[in-house]
Design a protein around this motif. Structure first.
Motif, short mmCIF file in Angstrom:
data_model
loop_
_atom_site.label_atom_id
_atom_site.label_comp_id
_atom_site.label_asym_id
_atom_site.label_seq_id
_atom_site.Cartn_x
_atom_site.Cartn_y
_atom_site.Cartn_z
N UNK A 138 0.82 -1.20 0.00
CA UNK A 138 0.00 0.00 0.00
C UNK A 138 0.85 1.25 0.00
N UNK A 139 0.22 2.36 -0.34
CA UNK A 139 0.89 3.66 -0.34
C UNK A 139 -0.13 4.73 -0.02
N UNK A 140 0.24 5.63 0.87
CA UNK A 140 -0.63 6.73 1.29
C UNK A 140 0.09 8.04 1.02
N UNK A 141 -0.58 8.97 0.36
CA UNK A 141 -0.06 10.32 0.14
C UNK A 141 -1.01 11.30 0.81
N UNK A 168 1.63 14.27 11.37
CA UNK A 168 0.88 13.01 11.40
C UNK A 168 1.44 12.03 10.38
N UNK A 169 1.73 12.52 9.18
CA UNK A 169 2.23 11.66 8.12
C UNK A 169 3.59 11.08 8.48
N UNK A 170 4.45 11.90 9.04
CA UNK A 170 5.78 11.41 9.42
C UNK A 170 5.67 10.34 10.52
N UNK A 171 4.79 10.55 11.47
CA UNK A 171 4.60 9.56 12.53
C UNK A 171 4.02 8.26 11.97
N UNK A 172 3.03 8.38 11.09
CA UNK A 172 2.41 7.20 10.51
C UNK A 172 3.42 6.42 9.67
N UNK A 177 6.68 1.38 8.98
CA UNK A 177 7.95 0.94 8.40
C UNK A 177 8.06 -0.58 8.47
N UNK A 178 8.39 -1.21 7.35
CA UNK A 178 8.54 -2.66 7.30
C UNK A 178 7.26 -3.41 7.04
N UNK A 179 6.13 -2.70 6.93
CA UNK A 179 4.83 -3.36 6.73
C UNK A 179 4.49 -3.58 5.26
N UNK A 180 5.26 -2.95 4.38
CA UNK A 180 4.92 -2.96 2.97
C UNK A 180 4.07 -1.78 2.56
N UNK A 181 3.76 -0.91 3.52
CA UNK A 181 2.95 0.29 3.26
C UNK A 181 3.82 1.52 3.48
N UNK A 182 3.88 2.39 2.50
CA UNK A 182 4.66 3.61 2.63
C UNK A 182 3.73 4.81 2.76
N UNK A 183 4.23 5.86 3.40
CA UNK A 183 3.43 7.06 3.63
C UNK A 183 4.27 8.28 3.28
#
Length: 269
Positions: A138-141, A168-172, A177-183
C-alpha cells in the motif's frame, strides 16, 4: 519502487479529484496504469475526468462524497470495496482554506476547514491503512503544504492544519515501516488552481504576494508527488525554491518571520 503494481482488482482512491492537484494526480496515476476511484462532492467534473481516464485503458470509478461529513467518510471504504476493489493507494488531497484574521472569522467555516483538512485525513488513514497492512502492500499520500513549515497570519487555521498533516504523516510512516505500506507528505508551494479563489483571494493577490519562482504547475506537482510516493520518500516539496523556502522558514526566528508574513499576507491587508 514501492507503489503497488496495477491490477484489475486494485484502485487508487483520490479525494478532492474534481480539479487542481487531485485531478492531476489521478491523471498521473492512470498514465502509469493504475485504476482510480475519484472522490469529491461535485459529480459532474468527476464523471468528465473519469471518462477521459478510461480512454487510457484504466478503470475509473466515481464516488460522490462530502468528506466534511463523518458518516459519509465512514462509508467510503465500504463503497470502494463494494465495487470489488482493493484500495492499495490512498491520496488524501481534499482540502480548503479560509482567509483573513481569526477575530473576524466565521466559526462554522473554520470548523469545516479543520474537519476536512485535519479530521478527514486522520479518519481515512485509520480506515484504509489496516487493510493495506493486512495485504502487505500500500501507499498513502497526504497533501500538506509549504505552509506546514511556519505559522501564517491571515490563514492561521490552514497553516496549523497542514502542520498537523505533515507531523501526522511522518509519525504514521514510522509506524508502518517494514509493513509494505509507505506514507508520504506532499508539501506544495503556490500552485495555479482554483484553490485560492475558493479561499477568498482576489484575482492577482496571491501572485502579487508570492514571487513567481515559487509557483509550480499542478501537473508538475502531481508528477513529483507520484514519483516521490513510488520512491517511498517521506516528504516531497516540488520546486527548488520552495525547498529552500521551507528550510529557511524552519530556522528563522519567529520574532523576525511573523511580522514579515503579517505585512505581506493579502488576507490582512
Amino acid at each position: 519502487m514501492t507503489l503497488p503494481a496495477p491490477a484489475p482488482d486494485r484502485t487508487a482512491v483520490v479525494t478532492g479529484a474534481s480539479s487542481g492537484i487531485g485531478a492531476q494526480i489521478a491523471r498521473e496515476l492512470a498514465r502509469r496504469g493504475h485504476n482510480v476511484t475519484l472522490v469529491a462532492r461535485s459529480v459532474a467534473p468527476l464523471e468528465e475526468l473519469a471518462a477521459q481516464l478510461r480512454t487510457d485503458g484504466v478503470r475509473a470509478d466515481v464516488v460522490a462524497a462530502d468528506l466534511t461529513d463523518r458518516q459519509t467518510r465512514a462509508g467510503l471504504l465500504g463503497a470502494v470495496e463494494g465495487k470489488g476493489l482493493n484500495p492499495d493507494i490512498l491520496i488524501n488531497n481534499a482540502g480548503l482554506s479560509t482567509l483573513g484574521p481569526v477575530a473576524g472569522s466565521d466559526p462554522d467555516a473554520e470548523v469545516s476547514m479543520l474537519e476536512l483538512d485535519v479530521v478527514a485525513v486522520a479518519d481515512l488513514c485509520s480506515r484504509f491503512a489496516p487493510g493495506m497492512v493486512e495485504r502487505g502492500r500500500g501507499a498513502i499520500l497526504n497533501v500538506a503544504s509549504t505552509a506546514a513549515f511556519q505559522p501564517l497570519p491571515g490563514q492561521a487555521g490552514y497553516a496549523a492544519a497542514k502542520a498537523f498533516v505533515l507531523s501526522y504523516t511522518q509519525s504514521l510512516a514510522a509506524e508502518l515501516a517494514g509493513s509494505g505500506v509507505t506514507v508520504t507528505a506532499l508539501c506544495p508551494g503556490p500552485v495555479e488552481t482554483k484553490f485560492g479563489q475558493r479561499a477568498g483571494f482576489a484575482d492577482g493577490d496571491a501572485q502579487a504576494a508570492l514571487p513567481a519562482v515559487l509557483w509550480v504547475a499542478a501537473a508538475d506537482v502531481a508528477r513529483a508527488a507520484v514519483d516521490g510516493l513510488d520512491r517511498g520518500r517521506l516528504v516531497v516539496i516540488p520546486g527548488a525554491a520552495n525547498r529552500v523556502g521551507a528550510a529557511l522558514a524552519q530556522v528563522t526566528p519567529r520574532s523576525l518571520l511573523l511580522p514579515v508574513l503579517r505585512r505581506k499576507h493579502p488576507g490582512l491587508s
